[in-house]
Write a protein that holds these residues in place. Structure first.
Motif, PDB file in Angstrom:
ATOM      1  N   GLY A 223      47.708  44.038  38.987  1.00 33.08           N
ATOM      2  CA  GLY A 223      47.114  44.816  37.903  1.00 33.08           C
ATOM      3  C   GLY A 223      47.801  46.119  37.551  1.00 33.08           C
ATOM      4  O   GLY A 223      47.238  46.935  36.823  1.00 33.08           O
TER       5      GLY A 223
ATOM      6  N   THR B  48      46.333  47.890  34.213  1.00 28.67           N
ATOM      7  CA  THR B  48      45.636  49.183  34.256  1.00 28.67           C
ATOM      8  C   THR B  48      46.387  50.233  33.440  1.00 28.67           C
ATOM      9  O   THR B  48      45.771  51.067  32.785  1.00 28.67           O
ATOM     10  CB  THR B  48      45.471  49.672  35.710  1.00 28.67           C
TER      11      THR B  48
ATOM     12  N   LYS C 299      42.320  41.641  29.515  1.00 28.87           N
ATOM     13  CA  LYS C 299      41.964  40.691  30.569  1.00 28.87           C
ATOM     14  C   LYS C 299      43.220  40.348  31.341  1.00 28.87           C
ATOM     15  O   LYS C 299      44.248  40.021  30.750  1.00 28.87           O
ATOM     16  CB  LYS C 299      41.348  39.433  29.966  1.00 28.87           C
TER      17      LYS C 299
ATOM     18  N   ILE D 171      44.480  39.269  42.598  1.00 26.80           N
ATOM     19  CA  ILE D 171      43.337  39.632  41.764  1.00 26.80           C
ATOM     20  C   ILE D 171      42.383  40.558  42.510  1.00 26.80           C
ATOM     21  O   ILE D 171      41.825  41.510  41.929  1.00 26.80           O
ATOM     22  CB  ILE D 171      42.608  38.369  41.262  1.00 26.80           C
ATOM     23  N   ASN D 172      42.177  40.328  43.794  1.00 28.89           N
ATOM     24  CA  ASN D 172      41.294  41.201  44.572  1.00 28.89           C
ATOM     25  C   ASN D 172      41.796  42.642  44.578  1.00 28.89           C
ATOM     26  O   ASN D 172      41.010  43.589  44.429  1.00 28.89           O
ATOM     27  CB  ASN D 172      41.166  40.685  46.009  1.00 28.89           C
TER      28      ASN D 172
ATOM     29  N   ARG E 211      41.259  44.160  41.036  1.00 26.76           N
ATOM     30  CA  ARG E 211      39.867  44.556  40.790  1.00 26.76           C
ATOM     31  C   ARG E 211      39.534  45.882  41.468  1.00 26.76           C
ATOM     32  O   ARG E 211      38.826  46.721  40.898  1.00 26.76           O
ATOM     33  CB  ARG E 211      38.929  43.451  41.267  1.00 26.76           C
ATOM     34  N   LYS E 212      40.039  46.062  42.680  1.00 29.72           N
ATOM     35  CA  LYS E 212      39.802  47.324  43.389  1.00 29.72           C
ATOM     36  C   LYS E 212      40.395  48.493  42.624  1.00 29.72           C
ATOM     37  O   LYS E 212      39.795  49.575  42.544  1.00 29.72           O
ATOM     38  CB  LYS E 212      40.394  47.252  44.800  1.00 29.72           C
TER      39      LYS E 212
ATOM     40  N   ALA F  80      40.843  48.755  39.356  1.00 28.86           N
ATOM     41  CA  ALA F  80      40.021  49.034  38.179  1.00 28.86           C
ATOM     42  C   ALA F  80      38.755  49.794  38.562  1.00 28.86           C
ATOM     43  O   ALA F  80      38.343  50.727  37.858  1.00 28.86           O
ATOM     44  CB  ALA F  80      39.674  47.741  37.461  1.00 28.86           C
ATOM     45  N   ILE F  81      38.140  49.415  39.683  1.00 30.19           N
ATOM     46  CA  ILE F  81      36.926  50.096  40.144  1.00 30.19           C
ATOM     47  C   ILE F  81      37.241  51.524  40.568  1.00 30.19           C
ATOM     48  O   ILE F  81      36.541  52.470  40.194  1.00 30.19           O
ATOM     49  CB  ILE F  81      36.291  49.310  41.311  1.00 30.19           C
TER      50      ILE F  81
ATOM     51  N   ASP G 194      38.969  43.151  32.601  1.00 36.61           N
ATOM     52  CA  ASP G 194      38.332  42.030  33.289  1.00 36.61           C
ATOM     53  C   ASP G 194      39.435  41.235  33.965  1.00 36.61           C
ATOM     54  O   ASP G 194      40.367  40.776  33.300  1.00 36.61           O
ATOM     55  CB  ASP G 194      37.574  41.157  32.286  1.00 36.61           C
ATOM     56  N   PHE G 195      39.370  41.107  35.295  1.00 37.91           N
ATOM     57  CA  PHE G 195      40.361  40.327  36.028  1.00 37.91           C
ATOM     58  C   PHE G 195      39.773  38.979  36.421  1.00 37.91           C
ATOM     59  O   PHE G 195      38.639  38.896  36.884  1.00 37.91           O
ATOM     60  CB  PHE G 195      40.824  41.077  37.288  1.00 37.91           C
TER      61      PHE G 195
ATOM     62  N   HIS H  76      40.675  35.219  38.501  1.00 42.15           N
ATOM     63  CA  HIS H  76      41.528  34.377  39.336  1.00 42.15           C
ATOM     64  C   HIS H  76      41.553  32.991  38.695  1.00 42.15           C
ATOM     65  O   HIS H  76      40.648  32.177  38.886  1.00 42.15           O
ATOM     66  CB  HIS H  76      40.971  34.315  40.759  1.00 42.15           C
TER      67      HIS H  76
END
Length: 210
Positions: A51, A55, A65, A74-75, A78-79, A81-82, A90-91, A93
């Motif tokens: 990402g 980002t 996306k 992907i994990n 996502r971290k 983005a948070i 939006d990610f 898998h």
């Protein structure tokens, strides 16, 4: 084990290392891409990895996306983005064939360092064309490892046996002329083509014809 699962597991193993190294990646492809983005765009980052590009580009578009075959990648994405409180990302898998990705739904599709991993590049470009709105853009950054250079000769000699025995994922050694042919045959018009920081690394922007 199927080819898809083997490829996913390969990238899963590299996810943490890849993310650490991505901090040192050169930025020109994403910097160039920003010139072609609009704040109202809905964007797909195809092969988004952890990402980093997704980002970075999120503040220049309405929604973005990111999709990747690797759950490990992907994990991490996502971290990110948070942690950065980015709400328009939006990610997923998944692969580009996922039916949740609707036809004619994206203004721009980013495809950085991904097209050479497919045996049928044209089939991938057909799907990208389906997903883009009329007049939408595909923004590509890729190495054309089929170009005749000393560097490519040695890379191909090293990679080929590893690919043959399934140690690393498949890679396609196309030339820039072949890649242009693939793109143009799938109803795209190339608007921008830049030879980047090496003789075989290209940045391409192509528009879907109506």
């Amino acid at each position: 084990m199927g080819a898809k699962n083997k490829t996913e597991k390969f990238w899963d193993r590299l996810a943490n290392q890849f993310d650490k190294q991505s901090k040192h990646f050169e930025k020109p492809p994403s910097e160039k891409a920003k010139r072609f983005l609009n704040i109202n765009d809905i964007v797909l980052d195809y092969g988004c990895a952890t990402g980093t590009v997704t980002t970075e580009l999120s503040e220049y578009v309405k929604e973005i996306k990111g999709i990747d075959i690797s759950s490990g990648m992907i994990n991490i994405a996502r971290k990110k983005a948070i942690e950065r409180c980015i709400e328009n990302i939006d990610f997923m898998h998944t692969t580009i064939d996922d039916e949740e990705l609707k036809k004619n739904s994206f203004n721009v599709i980013i495809a950085f360092n991904i097209l050479h991993f497919f045996q049928d590049t044209q089939l991938v470009l057909q799907r990208i064309n389906e997903l883009l709105k009329p007049g939408g853009l595909i923004i590509i950054s890729t190495a054309c490892l089929g170009e005749r250079t000393v560097s490519n000769f040695f890379q191909n000699a090293i990679f080929t046996p590893f690919i043959k025995f399934g140690i690393i994922p498949y890679m396609k050694f196309f030339t820039i002329s072949e890649l242009k042919g693939y793109i143009e045959s799938e109803n795209f018009k190339i608007d921008d083509l830049i030879n980047q920081d090496s003789s075989t690394n290209y940045f391409i922007v192509a528009k879907k014809l109506n």
